[in-house]
Structure formats: C-alpha cells, structure tokens
Design a protein around this motif. Sequence first.
Motif, PDB file in Angstrom:
ATOM      1  N   TYR A   1       0.770  -1.284   0.072  1.00  0.00           N
ATOM      2  CA  TYR A   1       0.108  -0.141  -0.069  1.00  0.00           C
ATOM      3  C   TYR A   1       1.002   1.321   0.078  1.00  0.00           C
ATOM      4  CZ  TYR A   1       0.920   0.138   5.137  1.00  0.00           C
ATOM      5  OH  TYR A   1       1.750   0.450   6.259  1.00  0.00           O
ATOM      6  N   ILE A   2       0.247   2.332  -0.397  1.00  0.00           N
ATOM      7  CA  ILE A   2       0.766   3.649  -0.343  1.00  0.00           C
ATOM      8  C   ILE A   2       0.802   4.289   0.829  1.00  0.00           C
ATOM      9  CG2 ILE A   2       1.481   6.102  -1.618  1.00  0.00           C
ATOM     10  CD1 ILE A   2       2.472   3.355  -3.061  1.00  0.00           C
ATOM     11  N   ASN A   3       1.734   5.007   1.447  1.00  0.00           N
ATOM     12  CA  ASN A   3       1.723   5.777   2.572  1.00  0.00           C
ATOM     13  C   ASN A   3       2.351   7.040   2.344  1.00  0.00           C
ATOM     14  OD1 ASN A   3       1.003   6.285   5.478  1.00  0.00           O
ATOM     15  ND2 ASN A   3       3.021   5.931   6.193  1.00  0.00           N
ATOM     16  N   CYS A   4       1.678   8.321   2.811  1.00  0.00           N
ATOM     17  CA  CYS A   4       2.369   9.313   2.667  1.00  0.00           C
ATOM     18  C   CYS A   4       2.462  10.332   3.890  1.00  0.00           C
ATOM     19  CB  CYS A   4       1.584  10.500   1.514  1.00  0.00           C
ATOM     20  SG  CYS A   4       1.538   9.375  -0.038  1.00  0.00           S
ATOM     21  N   THR A   5       3.468  10.799   3.917  1.00  0.00           N
ATOM     22  CA  THR A   5       3.686  11.622   5.462  1.00  0.00           C
ATOM     23  C   THR A   5       4.121  13.046   4.697  1.00  0.00           C
ATOM     24  OG1 THR A   5       6.056  10.732   5.721  1.00  0.00           O
ATOM     25  CG2 THR A   5       3.977   9.747   6.832  1.00  0.00           C
ATOM     26  N   ALA A   6       3.737  13.978   5.786  1.00  0.00           N
ATOM     27  CA  ALA A   6       4.356  15.515   5.526  1.00  0.00           C
ATOM     28  C   ALA A   6       5.584  15.630   6.508  1.00  0.00           C
ATOM     29  CB  ALA A   6       3.106  16.496   5.951  1.00  0.00           C
TER      30      ALA A   6
ATOM     31  N   THR B   1       6.062  19.640   2.212  1.00  0.00           N
ATOM     32  CA  THR B   1       7.013  18.539   1.786  1.00  0.00           C
ATOM     33  C   THR B   1       6.401  17.198   2.118  1.00  0.00           C
ATOM     34  OG1 THR B   1       9.000  20.042   1.740  1.00  0.00           O
ATOM     35  CG2 THR B   1       9.246  17.702   1.418  1.00  0.00           C
ATOM     36  N   VAL B   2       5.739  16.303   1.146  1.00  0.00           N
ATOM     37  CA  VAL B   2       5.306  15.182   1.359  1.00  0.00           C
ATOM     38  C   VAL B   2       6.100  14.100   0.819  1.00  0.00           C
ATOM     39  CG1 VAL B   2       3.211  13.808   0.930  1.00  0.00           C
ATOM     40  CG2 VAL B   2       3.107  16.556   1.195  1.00  0.00           C
ATOM     41  N   GLU B   3       6.321  12.947   1.512  1.00  0.00           N
ATOM     42  CA  GLU B   3       6.925  11.641   1.026  1.00  0.00           C
ATOM     43  C   GLU B   3       6.016  10.631   1.169  1.00  0.00           C
ATOM     44  OE1 GLU B   3      11.276   9.797   1.707  1.00  0.00           O
ATOM     45  OE2 GLU B   3       9.925   9.980   3.580  1.00  0.00           O
ATOM     46  N   CYS B   4       5.977   9.962  -0.138  1.00  0.00           N
ATOM     47  CA  CYS B   4       5.107   8.672  -0.404  1.00  0.00           C
ATOM     48  C   CYS B   4       5.981   7.521  -0.408  1.00  0.00           C
ATOM     49  CB  CYS B   4       4.340   8.975  -1.383  1.00  0.00           C
ATOM     50  SG  CYS B   4       3.018  10.372  -1.217  1.00  0.00           S
ATOM     51  N   LYS B   5       5.569   6.301   0.301  1.00  0.00           N
ATOM     52  CA  LYS B   5       6.449   5.111   0.299  1.00  0.00           C
ATOM     53  C   LYS B   5       5.518   3.999   0.043  1.00  0.00           C
ATOM     54  CE  LYS B   5      10.295   6.210   3.302  1.00  0.00           C
ATOM     55  NZ  LYS B   5      11.109   6.022   4.627  1.00  0.00           N
ATOM     56  N   VAL B   6       6.126   2.868  -0.556  1.00  0.00           N
ATOM     57  CA  VAL B   6       5.308   1.666  -0.769  1.00  0.00           C
ATOM     58  C   VAL B   6       5.683   0.957   0.581  1.00  0.00           C
ATOM     59  CG1 VAL B   6       6.999   0.786  -2.254  1.00  0.00           C
ATOM     60  CG2 VAL B   6       4.781  -0.286  -2.358  1.00  0.00           C
TER      61      VAL B   6
ATOM     62  N   GLY C   1       4.126  -2.464   3.376  1.00  0.00           N
ATOM     63  CA  GLY C   1       3.498  -3.528   3.625  1.00  0.00           C
ATOM     64  C   GLY C   1       3.858  -4.919   2.649  1.00  0.00           C
ATOM     65  N   SER C   2       5.180  -4.862   2.262  1.00  0.00           N
ATOM     66  CA  SER C   2       5.470  -5.771   1.202  1.00  0.00           C
ATOM     67  C   SER C   2       6.991  -5.745   1.302  1.00  0.00           C
ATOM     68  CB  SER C   2       5.082  -5.509  -0.027  1.00  0.00           C
ATOM     69  OG  SER C   2       5.652  -4.346  -0.857  1.00  0.00           O
ATOM     70  N   ASN C   3       7.584  -6.678   0.481  1.00  0.00           N
ATOM     71  CA  ASN C   3       9.000  -6.856   0.491  1.00  0.00           C
ATOM     72  C   ASN C   3       9.645  -5.957  -0.525  1.00  0.00           C
ATOM     73  OD1 ASN C   3       7.786  -8.117  -1.960  1.00  0.00           O
ATOM     74  ND2 ASN C   3       9.459  -9.590  -2.304  1.00  0.00           N
ATOM     75  N   LEU C   4       8.950  -4.927  -0.949  1.00  0.00           N
ATOM     76  CA  LEU C   4       9.575  -3.994  -2.072  1.00  0.00           C
ATOM     77  C   LEU C   4      10.402  -3.029  -1.171  1.00  0.00           C
ATOM     78  CD1 LEU C   4       6.526  -3.317  -4.240  1.00  0.00           C
ATOM     79  CD2 LEU C   4       8.399  -5.140  -4.612  1.00  0.00           C
ATOM     80  N   ARG C   5      11.715  -2.606  -1.431  1.00  0.00           N
ATOM     81  CA  ARG C   5      12.375  -1.714  -0.730  1.00  0.00           C
ATOM     82  C   ARG C   5      11.871  -0.280  -1.065  1.00  0.00           C
ATOM     83  NH1 ARG C   5      18.383  -3.074  -3.252  1.00  0.00           N
ATOM     84  NH2 ARG C   5      18.825  -1.291  -1.771  1.00  0.00           N
ATOM     85  N   ASN C   6      12.295   0.539   0.201  1.00  0.00           N
ATOM     86  CA  ASN C   6      11.782   1.921  -0.013  1.00  0.00           C
ATOM     87  C   ASN C   6      12.668   3.010   0.854  1.00  0.00           C
ATOM     88  OD1 ASN C   6      11.212   1.309   2.667  1.00  0.00           O
ATOM     89  ND2 ASN C   6       8.904   1.445   2.605  1.00  0.00           N
ATOM     90  N   SER C   7      14.171   2.259   1.144  1.00  0.00           N
ATOM     91  CA  SER C   7      14.739   3.325   1.869  1.00  0.00           C
ATOM     92  C   SER C   7      16.232   3.023   1.361  1.00  0.00           C
ATOM     93  CB  SER C   7      14.719   2.580   3.289  1.00  0.00           C
ATOM     94  OG  SER C   7      15.074   1.169   3.432  1.00  0.00           O
ATOM     95  N   ASP C   8      16.517   2.922   0.073  1.00  0.00           N
ATOM     96  CA  ASP C   8      17.834   3.015  -0.405  1.00  0.00           C
ATOM     97  C   ASP C   8      18.242   4.341  -0.496  1.00  0.00           C
ATOM     98  OD1 ASP C   8      20.229   2.464  -1.809  1.00  0.00           O
ATOM     99  OD2 ASP C   8      19.368   0.862  -3.228  1.00  0.00           O
TER     100      ASP C   8
END
Length: 346
Positions: A256-261, A315-320, A322-329
């Motif tokens: 899922y997509i999660n966005c934070t300010a 400034t908004v950052e959205c990440k995927v 809830g899965s094995n997909l990487r989001n912090s490289d």
Amino acid sequence: MSSAPEVQNQEPNQEPPKETNAEQKPEEKEALGEEKDAAKEEVKVEEKEEKTEEKKEEKKKEEEEKDKKKKEQKKEEKKEEKKESWKDFIYNPRTGEFLGRTASSWGLIFLFYLIFYGVLTGMFILTIWVMLQTLDDAVPRHQDRLASPGLVVRPHAVEISYNRSDPTNYNPYVQQLHDLLQQYNDSIQEGNDLCLVGEYTDQDDQPKKKVCQFKRSNLRQCSGLPDASFGYAEGQPCVIIKLNRVIGLKPEGDPYINCTAKRNTPLQMIYFPPEGRLDKMFFPYYGKIAHPDYVQPLVAVKLLLTKEDYNVEQTVECKVEGSNLRNSDERDKYLGRVTFRVKVFQ
C-alpha cells in the motif's frame, strides 16, 4: 814640317766621339727592340690568356645552357611518361589491361570476393538466427531494471505551486491528470476482466494475457469526474501515485502507499482506493508485447489543506509499504518512494 807628323802621331791615340756614338746606337736599338718584342709577347700572352678565359666562360655558359635544356627535356619527358603511364594504367591497348588488370584477372577477383563476403554474410545470419532462438519475444532475457520498482507522482512536477484563485496557474496540472486517466475511463475498463481481489493473476501458460479492470471511478473525489479540477480550485489538490512496471514482479504481503508530511504538525490526507492499496490482482506484468492493454494500479492522494496551510510549502514523502519492496535505499531516492512539494497561494 815638324808639326805635321806630331799631328799624325796624335790622331791614332784619340777616338773621336762621333764614332763611339755610332757604335753604341745599334746596341741600344737591339735592346729596345728586345724590350718591345718582350712587351709584345707579354701582351700576346695576356691576350691569349684573356681569350682562353673567355672561351672557358663561353664553354661554361654553353654547358649550363645544355644542362638547362637537358633538365627541361627530362621534365617534359617525365610529364609525357606520366601522361602515358596514366593512360596506360586506365586502359592499355597493347595488353588489354584495365586499371592494371586483364578482364580474366578482374573476373577472378570479383568471384573471390563474392564467395568471401557471401560466406561472411551466411555466418552472420546463422549466428543471429541461433541467438533469436534463445530469446522470448514477450520477455527480455536480461533486464536492467531493479527488482524493486520506483514510485512516480503525477502531475509530473517536483514542486506543485499555484494560486487557487487563478485557473491558469493550475490548469496544466489538471490537464496532466486528465491525460493520465483517459485509459482508465469506465467505458474502456468494462471491456477488461474482473479478477479475484487479493490474488495474483498468473497467466504463464496463456498466449493472450487478460487485463484486470481498474476503473477511473474508483478514485472518487480524485477521479476528475465529480470535480473536473481535481480539488485544485478549492485548494485541496489531488496527486496520483503509481508504481513503475517490472516484468514478472509479484510483491509479497499487501502493498500500500503511505504518505507523510515532513513537518511537526500532521497533514490530513485521503487515499483512493481506501488505505492506498495496490491489489495483488494487477500482478504480475508480462511486458508490452504479451500484455499490451495492461493498466497498472493507481493510488490517488487528496491533500486536505486548511487556510493555515496556504502560502506555506508542504513537503510530502510517499512510500510503498506492507511488502518486500524496498523503500529506503539512500543511493536511489525514487526506489519505492517519491518526494514532492506543494505550495498553494490563497
């Protein structure tokens, strides 16, 4: 009488001056003549020497002229030889040679190169054919994409800045969203298949891959149907997040997509579909050839800005998640995440 003999006796003892002068004159004449002869001989010798020098100079001049003539003749002969050699090189009527070769020689050379390049062409075609037998038309053998896809935001802008009271400021953003959602129109998507929610749509054995429905109306307030401005006119803009396509990708878990300010106070947002889910039924993707009508799942985020948020850059950052997909490289800021800025002027 006595005086006469005395006179006679004295005469023999005295030499008269006239006789001595007469005797000396021939000698002087001879000496003078010899001197003249010597002078004449010297003059003659000098004249001879001058003549010999003149003759030598004339001979030198004649020799130089002869050398010049010989050089000029040689140059002319060389020019004529070159002309004749070029003519003979192009076509020699005596030997029947054209460009230095006879007709039979040219024929053998053409035959050799015809066979040589024919063999090379055949080998090249054979290697290409063998290589093509090992490739799949639908799936590339080697992929340069990462196993984890990146995220993309639309409108395509790092900073979304506009004045909500001036439509000309936000119309370009609105137009981008309308263009993106054209292929998601309900009239088009109704021709696609209804797939099982929460299940992968595996179609490895099927030659024609089916496409799961993703209707534009699922984005509700951010679909552009109830509000053609996607909330930009009211100061609560919508952005659409999509996951890049990767052939054969089957994310584990429930992505899922999660966005934070990035600020101290939280920023209210609404996700469409609910909770920003990327359903498994849209995976895996089989490529442009095998899956030409494929549409990837979208997540729309509506930013519920208030009056206090206007004229302030968000400034908004959205990440995927809830899965094995990487989001912090840290080496790739778009791997599994995307950051954008929003600034609305009242």
